[in-house]
Each structure stands twice: as C-alpha cells, then as structure tokens.
Design an enzyme around this catalytic site. Structure first.
Site, PDB file in Angstrom:
ATOM      1  N   LYS A  74       0.859  -1.195   0.000  1.00 49.71           N
ATOM      2  CA  LYS A  74       0.000   0.000   0.000  1.00 49.71           C
ATOM      3  C   LYS A  74       0.887   1.235   0.000  1.00 49.71           C
ATOM      4  CE  LYS A  74      -3.974   2.094   2.420  1.00 49.71           C
ATOM      5  NZ  LYS A  74      -4.944   1.983   3.538  1.00 49.71           N
ATOM      6  N   SER A 149      -9.992   2.092   2.443  1.00 45.85           N
ATOM      7  CA  SER A 149      -9.089   2.829   1.599  1.00 45.85           C
ATOM      8  C   SER A 149      -8.050   1.963   0.882  1.00 45.85           C
ATOM      9  CB  SER A 149      -8.361   3.878   2.441  1.00 45.85           C
ATOM     10  OG  SER A 149      -7.522   3.241   3.401  1.00 45.85           O
ATOM     11  N   SER A 173     -10.344  -0.251   6.671  1.00 51.30           N
ATOM     12  CA  SER A 173      -9.720  -0.231   5.340  1.00 51.30           C
ATOM     13  C   SER A 173      -8.975  -1.480   4.903  1.00 51.30           C
ATOM     14  CB  SER A 173      -8.782   0.959   5.222  1.00 51.30           C
ATOM     15  OG  SER A 173      -9.541   2.119   5.052  1.00 51.30           O
TER      16      SER A 173
HETATM   17  N1  GLN Z   1     -13.649   4.561   5.760  1.00 50.84           N
HETATM   18  C1  GLN Z   1     -12.997   4.981   6.959  1.00 50.84           C
HETATM   19  C2  GLN Z   1     -12.509   6.408   6.823  1.00 50.84           C
HETATM   20  O1  GLN Z   1     -12.675   6.969   5.776  1.00 50.84           O
HETATM   21  C3  GLN Z   1     -11.862   4.056   7.316  1.00 50.84           C
HETATM   22  C4  GLN Z   1     -10.648   4.279   6.511  1.00 50.84           C
HETATM   23  C5  GLN Z   1      -9.473   3.471   6.978  1.00 50.84           C
HETATM   24  O2  GLN Z   1      -9.625   2.469   7.672  1.00 50.84           O
HETATM   25  N2  GLN Z   1      -8.287   3.941   6.635  1.00 50.84           N
HETATM   26  O3  GLN Z   1     -11.995   6.973   7.731  1.00 50.84           O
END
Ligand code: GLN
Length: 477
Positions: A74, A149, A173
């Site tokens: 990532k 994400s 995410s």
């Molecule tokens: N969807 C959540 C956010 O936008 C979690 C994102 C994540 O786990 N990085 O904060």
C-alpha cells in the site's frame, strides 16, 4: 501460477518448478496488462533485482518460507528510494528516504516488492475514489468500487496481480475492501504491527495487516509483519506467536457471538443471507452460536468521525509545503505559502476532515466533541470486554452492502455509513478479519470475525477451518 496461494507458490519455488524471477515477471506482466488502476507505482526494475537475489538464496538453501514471493505494498508505507504518495497530490513528489518497519521486515524475509498500490488519499475513504491517481476498479465488475481505503491492494489480490498485499485499517480499510473484492484480510490488535514509517492518518486507530487469498497466507505474512518495534511508542512489547501453529486446531466447542445490532434495518438481505449461511456452516462444524448485544455500537460512526478527523488534523499539519509536501509556486509570504500549498495539495475529503477535526479540538468545543467521543469509545470497548467473557469470537457482516457503482455515493455522510460494522473494532483496538462468504448478485460478501485482544491466532484458526470446509475463497472474478 497466479491462481496459487503463497503456501503453494513457496512449495513451487522450493521444488524449482519455477524461479522467483519467472514468478515476478509473470506478475509484472499481469500488472502491466491490467486496466484496474490498482497501482500508483510499479517497481519493475527493483523487483527483478530482488527476485534474482532471492533465487540466489534459494539455490544455496538459505531461505525463509517467503523468500522470492512477490507482494504489493500500500502506498502509505515509506519505501526507501521509492515514491510514497499516500494517494495524494501533496506527496506526489515524495521519495521516501527510509523504510517503514513493515517494509524492512518484508525485505528481511526476502520478499519481492512489485509496486505500490492505489488508495484513498491519506487513507480517508471507503471506495478508493478519493485518490489523486483516479479510482481503482473492482475486478468482479469494473463499474463498481473495490472498497477502501486499501482498494488498490484488494483489487491487486482479487485480480491475481499479486499473491499478497499490505493494507492499513483505521476504521475498516483492510476488512471492507477485502469484503467487497472477495479476499481475506486481517487487522491485528492495535500495537501488534509497527506504525513506524506508515504515514499517519489517525494514530490511535491505525493498524497494518495482510491481504491475501487465504487465512493460511495471512498467517504466513503476519508472522513477518508483526512484532515489537522500539521506533513506535505504541508498539506492544509482546512476543510474536507463530500464527500458522494453530491453524489446524479443531474449532468444535467454540462459542460464536452474533451481535443483534449488526443485523439491523440497514443490512442488505443478500448480504444477511450469506452471513447467516456462513454461521450455519460453523454450527455444522461444531460451534455454538449465541446472540449478544453491543449496545453502544450504534454510536460508532459519530464517535469515529470525531476521533479520526481530530487526529488527522494534527497529523497532517506537517504537510505544509515546508516540512513535507507540495509547495505552491511564488508564494508572496509565509501565510500565502501555507494556504496555497495546502489548498492545492489536499483533495476535498481530506480538507473536510481537517476542518472537522480542527473545529472539534478548538477550545470552545473540545469537551462537547472530542472528550465526549473518547468517553463513548470507552463504552464501546466495555461492550466487547463483557461479550468476550461469554463468547470466543464475534461474527457478523463487514459491510452492509456489496460493492456499489463508481460515483454512486456522492454524499460524504452516506459514505461514512458504509463503515458501520467495522469502526467498533478499531475504536476498541481489537483484532478483526474479513473472509469470503459467497456471492450476492455476483458480488462478493465478506464475513467479519472479531476476536479478543491478541487473539489473531484464534481468528486465523477459525477462518482457516472455514476455508477447509468451503470454497468461497477460491472463487475469482
Ligand atoms: N472509511 C474509513 C474512513 O474513511 C476508514 C478508513 C481506513 O480504515 N483507513 O476513515
């Protein structure tokens, strides 16, 4: 080759069925031919160099099980000499001058990095549409989002562009894109994997973990990613278990808790029926199922969407065009430099969260928002503590729906609702997984497993046993 799991690929390398160079070239060809936009950077050259070195070690028999296995990283992990953008224009020109601890550990294991995967900007999002580099597409249906994400990583594994990708999970995410793309992903207990060199979103919630085809592969890779790190002050001083050691333990007699709050109105029927079918499968395997209640989980969304923006507004203050990040042209003074650099460098969702966070932390509102959110966070943890006196593992859906169409959710708050089942585990710091549980209208459904602190081994065991009995995880787009 690309349909094989890490465990199978490792065997193939050991038997000399193929070399790491051949394997790496095969995946690079697939990545270069793919139009899923899963990668921000492809590191062809260094991958081939790493593969050659790995083959040399294999020839001499100096290997670990992961030697020569390719993976995708990532783009939130600092990788020495390689662009590390976090999906943002802000860091479009940032070449990391050092390795994150996770990158270092994967290098030490002689794994081969294929490239850096696409993601929502600074990991803020649930669909990978918030990337400066454009949206990643879901390989099951390219009109749909892969989740986020870590959507680039999920698509790369589901599209068989890599056997393994790293992810980070602040509010879901790893699990949510794993669910929407039909792969396996685990977010370990907070503090299990070092955050050093992982670009911070919300430091009290962020946790890295593996995304793979199977629970066995997740165990193999978590073995390398996990561990105490004195460069991360929140890293746990705790020995790392061998996560593969208990994979084959029988699960007969375990008690599974089903939180009634996870099956409320917002849950799609097709998703609910796959989840219930999976729970039935566990019953057939000898597990006892018990309804439980997590009464404060209803407050997970408002709590998280205060805590995470507060922490991000602080973490992202270093992206000012001076210390880090994009710098505007010809600033007329310091104020202009800050304002224009940040205006140009950040995307809309990131700006929204910085503003929400700065507002909630301001002197007049701190008690009403941040402090209150921290108190509710405690109550959410207490609900879990109580439940784990009665059950071994909690199960439910990861996401209320399967993957939705690209561009379909425009309202930011509607997007936040997609995180309803994942946020609680982060707020409490608990380990949690997503494993494939079948399809609904031709799109994957993920089953969530939440365990008590440091129970990664148990979660992986339960997931592996399920994958021995079912074939959902073998299905490809
Ligand atoms: N969807 C959540 C956010 O936008 C979690 C994102 C994540 O786990 N990085 O904060």
């Amino acid at each position: 080759m690309h349909t094989k799991t890490i465990a199978q690929l490792a065997q193939g390398l050991k038997n000399k069925d193929f070399s790491s160079v051949e394997l790496t070239q095969h995946y690079l060809n697939r990545i270069n031919a793919s139009d899923l936009n899963a990668f921000i950077t492809i590191t062809d050259e260094s991958a081939m160099t790493q593969a050659k070195i790995a083959d040399g070690k294999i020839a001499k028999g100096e290997t670990s099980i992961l030697t020569g296995i390719p993976y995708a990283h990532k783009d939130i992990f600092c990788t020495n000499g390689v662009k590390t953008s976090a999906g943002s224009k802000m860091l479009d020109n940032f070449i990391a001058p050092y390795d994150s601890t996770v990158s270092h550990q994967l290098n030490q294991a002689d794994m081969v990095m294929l490239g850096k995967t696409n993601m929502d900007e600074f990991a803020m999002g649930s669909s990978t549409e918030n990337s400066y580099y454009g949206a990643t597409l879901n390989p099951w249906n390219t009109h749909k989002v892969p989740g986020g994400s870590s959507g680039g990583s999920a698509t790369a594994v589901a599209g068989r562009l890599t056997p393994f990708a790293t992810g980070t999970d602040t509010g879901g995410s790893i699990r949510q894109p794993a669910s929407l793309c039909g792969i396996t992903g685990i977010k370990p207990t907070y503090g299990r994997v070092s955050r050093y060199g992982m670009i911070a979103y919300a430091s009290s919630l962020d946790q890295a973990g593996p995304m793979t085809q199977t629970a066995e592969d997740a165990a193999l890779t978590l073995n390398v990613m996990a561990g105490f790190d004195d460069k991360d002050s929140t890293s746990a001083q705790r020995d790392v278990e061998d996560y593969t050691a208990n994979l084959n333990d029988p699960i007969k007699g375990i008690t599974i808790g089903i939180p009634k709050e996870f099956f409320s109105d917002g849950l799609n029927d097709g998703v609910a029926s796959q989840i219930m079918a999976a729970v039935k499968e566990f019953e057939a395997m000898g597990a006892t199922v018990k309804e439980i209640s997590l009464p404060n989980s209803a407050y997970a969304i408002p709590t998280y969407y205060i805590v995470a923006p507060c922490e991000c507004s602080s973490n992202l203050s270093r992206m000012d065009g001076v210390r880090f990040g994009h710098r505007c042209d010809n600033p007329k003074d310091l104020e202009d430099l800050y304002v224009r650099s940040r205006t140009e460098g950040f995307g809309g969702e990131v700006k929204r969260r910085i503003m929400v966070g700065a507002y909630a932390l301001s002197a007049g509102y701190y008690d009403a928002y941040y402090l209150k959110a921290q108190k509710i966070r405690h109550l959410i943890s207490d609900d879990f503590k109580k439940s784990f006196t009665e059950v071994d593992v909690i199960m439910g859906p990861v996401s209320p729906t399967t993957a939705w169409d690209l561009g379909a959710i425009k309202d930011p708050v509607a997007m936040y609702l997609a995180d309803i089942y994942t946020l609680s585990a982060n707020l409490a710091g608990l380990p949690a997984m997503s494993i494939p549980a079948g399809l609904s209208q031709k799109m994957p459904v993920g089953l969530q497993l939440i365990g008590n602190y440091w129970s990664e081994s148990k979660l992986l065991n339960v997931a592996h046993q399920f994958q021995q009995q079912t074939d959902h995880h073998t299905k490809t787009p």
